[in-house]
Motif scaffolding. Structure first.
Motif, PDB file in Angstrom:
ATOM      1  N   SER A  89       0.786  -0.964   0.033  1.00 57.71           N
ATOM      2  CA  SER A  89      -0.391   0.034   0.064  1.00 57.71           C
ATOM      3  C   SER A  89       0.878   1.402   0.089  1.00 57.71           C
ATOM      4  O   SER A  89       2.007   1.246   0.473  1.00 57.71           O
ATOM      5  CB  SER A  89      -0.818   0.060   1.184  1.00 57.71           C
ATOM      6  N   GLY A  90       0.373   2.331  -0.626  1.00 54.90           N
ATOM      7  CA  GLY A  90       0.987   3.420  -0.500  1.00 54.90           C
ATOM      8  C   GLY A  90       0.919   4.176   0.365  1.00 54.90           C
ATOM      9  O   GLY A  90       0.473   3.888   1.859  1.00 54.90           O
ATOM     10  N   GLN A  91       1.630   5.530   0.905  1.00 56.88           N
ATOM     11  CA  GLN A  91       1.287   6.253   2.071  1.00 56.88           C
ATOM     12  C   GLN A  91      -0.059   7.049   2.139  1.00 56.88           C
ATOM     13  O   GLN A  91       0.060   8.163   2.073  1.00 56.88           O
ATOM     14  CB  GLN A  91       2.450   7.201   2.012  1.00 56.88           C
ATOM     15  N   TRP A  92      -0.926   6.229   2.376  1.00 58.82           N
ATOM     16  CA  TRP A  92      -2.302   6.501   2.392  1.00 58.82           C
ATOM     17  C   TRP A  92      -2.482   7.656   3.661  1.00 58.82           C
ATOM     18  O   TRP A  92      -3.258   8.756   3.297  1.00 58.82           O
ATOM     19  CB  TRP A  92      -3.370   5.522   2.808  1.00 58.82           C
ATOM     20  N   TRP A  93      -1.647   7.817   4.563  1.00 58.73           N
ATOM     21  CA  TRP A  93      -1.882   8.714   5.543  1.00 58.73           C
ATOM     22  C   TRP A  93      -1.327  10.149   5.431  1.00 58.73           C
ATOM     23  O   TRP A  93      -1.766  11.087   5.875  1.00 58.73           O
ATOM     24  CB  TRP A  93      -1.038   8.197   6.661  1.00 58.73           C
ATOM     25  N   ALA A  94      -0.570  10.235   4.077  1.00 52.56           N
ATOM     26  CA  ALA A  94      -0.191  11.610   3.698  1.00 52.56           C
ATOM     27  C   ALA A  94      -1.187  12.049   2.761  1.00 52.56           C
ATOM     28  O   ALA A  94      -0.669  13.165   1.934  1.00 52.56           O
ATOM     29  CB  ALA A  94       1.156  11.356   3.211  1.00 52.56           C
ATOM     30  N   SER A  95      -2.147  11.356   2.070  1.00 56.29           N
ATOM     31  CA  SER A  95      -3.063  11.971   1.057  1.00 56.29           C
ATOM     32  C   SER A  95      -3.625  13.233   1.361  1.00 56.29           C
ATOM     33  O   SER A  95      -4.207  13.254   2.604  1.00 56.29           O
ATOM     34  CB  SER A  95      -4.007  10.874   0.400  1.00 56.29           C
ATOM     35  N   VAL A  96      -4.192  13.532   0.384  1.00 56.77           N
ATOM     36  CA  VAL A  96      -5.080  14.820   0.772  1.00 56.77           C
ATOM     37  C   VAL A  96      -6.361  14.552   1.437  1.00 56.77           C
ATOM     38  O   VAL A  96      -6.728  15.156   2.316  1.00 56.77           O
ATOM     39  CB  VAL A  96      -5.354  15.965  -0.301  1.00 56.77           C
ATOM     40  N   SER A  97      -6.854  13.478   1.035  1.00 56.10           N
ATOM     41  CA  SER A  97      -8.267  13.008   1.605  1.00 56.10           C
ATOM     42  C   SER A  97      -8.053  12.620   3.021  1.00 56.10           C
ATOM     43  O   SER A  97      -8.875  13.231   3.867  1.00 56.10           O
ATOM     44  CB  SER A  97      -8.569  11.844   0.723  1.00 56.10           C
ATOM     45  N   ALA A  98      -6.880  11.796   3.390  1.00 59.27           N
ATOM     46  CA  ALA A  98      -6.571  11.352   4.597  1.00 59.27           C
ATOM     47  C   ALA A  98      -6.355  12.549   5.631  1.00 59.27           C
ATOM     48  O   ALA A  98      -6.882  12.635   6.863  1.00 59.27           O
ATOM     49  CB  ALA A  98      -5.714  10.457   4.795  1.00 59.27           C
ATOM     50  N   ASP A 136      -5.490   4.618  -0.938  1.00 56.65           N
ATOM     51  CA  ASP A 136      -4.335   4.281  -0.195  1.00 56.65           C
ATOM     52  C   ASP A 136      -3.134   3.712  -1.342  1.00 56.65           C
ATOM     53  O   ASP A 136      -2.066   3.419  -0.873  1.00 56.65           O
ATOM     54  CB  ASP A 136      -4.732   3.047   0.643  1.00 56.65           C
ATOM     55  N   GLY A 137      -3.394   3.641  -2.338  1.00 57.78           N
ATOM     56  CA  GLY A 137      -2.578   3.134  -3.581  1.00 57.78           C
ATOM     57  C   GLY A 137      -2.034   1.876  -3.476  1.00 57.78           C
ATOM     58  O   GLY A 137      -1.163   1.420  -3.870  1.00 57.78           O
ATOM     59  N   GLU A 138      -3.126   1.095  -2.876  1.00 60.50           N
ATOM     60  CA  GLU A 138      -2.625  -0.390  -2.805  1.00 60.50           C
ATOM     61  C   GLU A 138      -2.660  -1.155  -4.099  1.00 60.50           C
ATOM     62  O   GLU A 138      -3.301  -0.697  -5.056  1.00 60.50           O
ATOM     63  CB  GLU A 138      -3.902  -1.153  -2.133  1.00 60.50           C
ATOM     64  N   GLN A 139      -1.568  -1.791  -4.035  1.00 68.62           N
ATOM     65  CA  GLN A 139      -1.197  -2.770  -5.276  1.00 68.62           C
ATOM     66  C   GLN A 139      -1.175  -4.101  -4.925  1.00 68.62           C
ATOM     67  O   GLN A 139      -0.476  -4.388  -3.906  1.00 68.62           O
ATOM     68  CB  GLN A 139       0.100  -2.340  -6.036  1.00 68.62           C
ATOM     69  N   GLU A 140      -1.431  -4.910  -5.645  1.00 65.58           N
ATOM     70  CA  GLU A 140      -1.474  -6.324  -5.676  1.00 65.58           C
ATOM     71  C   GLU A 140      -0.413  -6.753  -6.723  1.00 65.58           C
ATOM     72  O   GLU A 140      -0.814  -6.912  -7.724  1.00 65.58           O
ATOM     73  CB  GLU A 140      -2.846  -7.177  -5.918  1.00 65.58           C
ATOM     74  N   PHE A 141       0.475  -7.530  -6.149  1.00 63.54           N
ATOM     75  CA  PHE A 141       1.698  -8.375  -6.923  1.00 63.54           C
ATOM     76  C   PHE A 141       1.286  -9.682  -6.948  1.00 63.54           C
ATOM     77  O   PHE A 141       1.262 -10.451  -6.058  1.00 63.54           O
ATOM     78  CB  PHE A 141       2.845  -7.840  -6.316  1.00 63.54           C
ATOM     79  N   PHE A 200      -1.423  -5.467 -10.214  1.00 67.38           N
ATOM     80  CA  PHE A 200      -2.871  -4.939 -10.126  1.00 67.38           C
ATOM     81  C   PHE A 200      -3.097  -3.631  -9.355  1.00 67.38           C
ATOM     82  O   PHE A 200      -2.957  -3.719  -8.218  1.00 67.38           O
ATOM     83  CB  PHE A 200      -4.235  -5.900  -9.516  1.00 67.38           C
ATOM     84  N   LEU A 201      -3.410  -2.664  -9.910  1.00 68.57           N
ATOM     85  CA  LEU A 201      -3.495  -1.301  -9.158  1.00 68.57           C
ATOM     86  C   LEU A 201      -5.043  -1.070  -8.809  1.00 68.57           C
ATOM     87  O   LEU A 201      -5.787  -0.914  -9.802  1.00 68.57           O
ATOM     88  CB  LEU A 201      -2.852  -0.044 -10.107  1.00 68.57           C
TER      89      LEU A 201
END
Length: 147
Positions: free
Chosen positions: A40-49, A108-113, A133-134
């Motif tokens: 997952s990406g840095q969801w806590w740093a997103s504008v929405s969060a 959250d920028g989650e990616q499945e590899f 998978f994005l």
């Protein structure tokens, strides 16, 4: 060692795992799934969060700072009743369907590899490929080809 890519691909799945993928106009058949993981990406740093939270690390705005310091600027007002069209039959207010943000709206920028062993055709020797998978875009990418 591998070659990095970020190329869109089409993937067919079987039992939630990739079974085939189309890359550069060639069909690759997955022989084996070697690894599967999520990032997952840095969801806590997103504008929405940031807009949702007022946690301990949130900085007070100028207006809240002055209201805290003086106390006399604080104005209390009653919460208005829901309009009649927003009430249920028994008088209870309807849920706020106009809320613009909530936990489900945060990307959250989650990616499945998936690391797979695949080959393009019966006579081709298999290779190892990392497919991604994005979730935010609902699309697949080939991210690495291992040598």
């Amino acid at each position: 060692m591998g070659r990095r890519h970020a190329e869109p691909i089409d993937v067919r799945r079987r039992d939630d795992a990739p079974a085939q993928f189309l890359w550069r106009s060639r069909l690759y058949v997955v022989k084996d799934v070697l690894e599967h993981w999520f990032e997952s990406g840095q969801w806590w740093a997103s504008v929405s969060a940031m807009a949702l939270g007022t946690g301990s690390d949130a900085q007070p705005t100028k207006s809240t700072r002055s209201a805290r310091s003086t106390g006399s600027d604080l104005v209390l007002a009653p919460i208005p009743a829901s309009p009649k069209w927003a009430q249920r039959a028994w008088g209870e207010p309807a849920p706020d369907v106009g809320a613009s943000m909530g936990p489900a709206s945060i990307d959250d920028g989650e990616q499945e590899f998936w690391r797979v062993e695949a080959a393009a055709g019966r006579s081709a020797s298999p290779g190892i490929y990392d497919l991604c998978f994005l979730w935010s875009l609902g699309s697949w990418q080939l991210v690495e080809v291992h040598d």
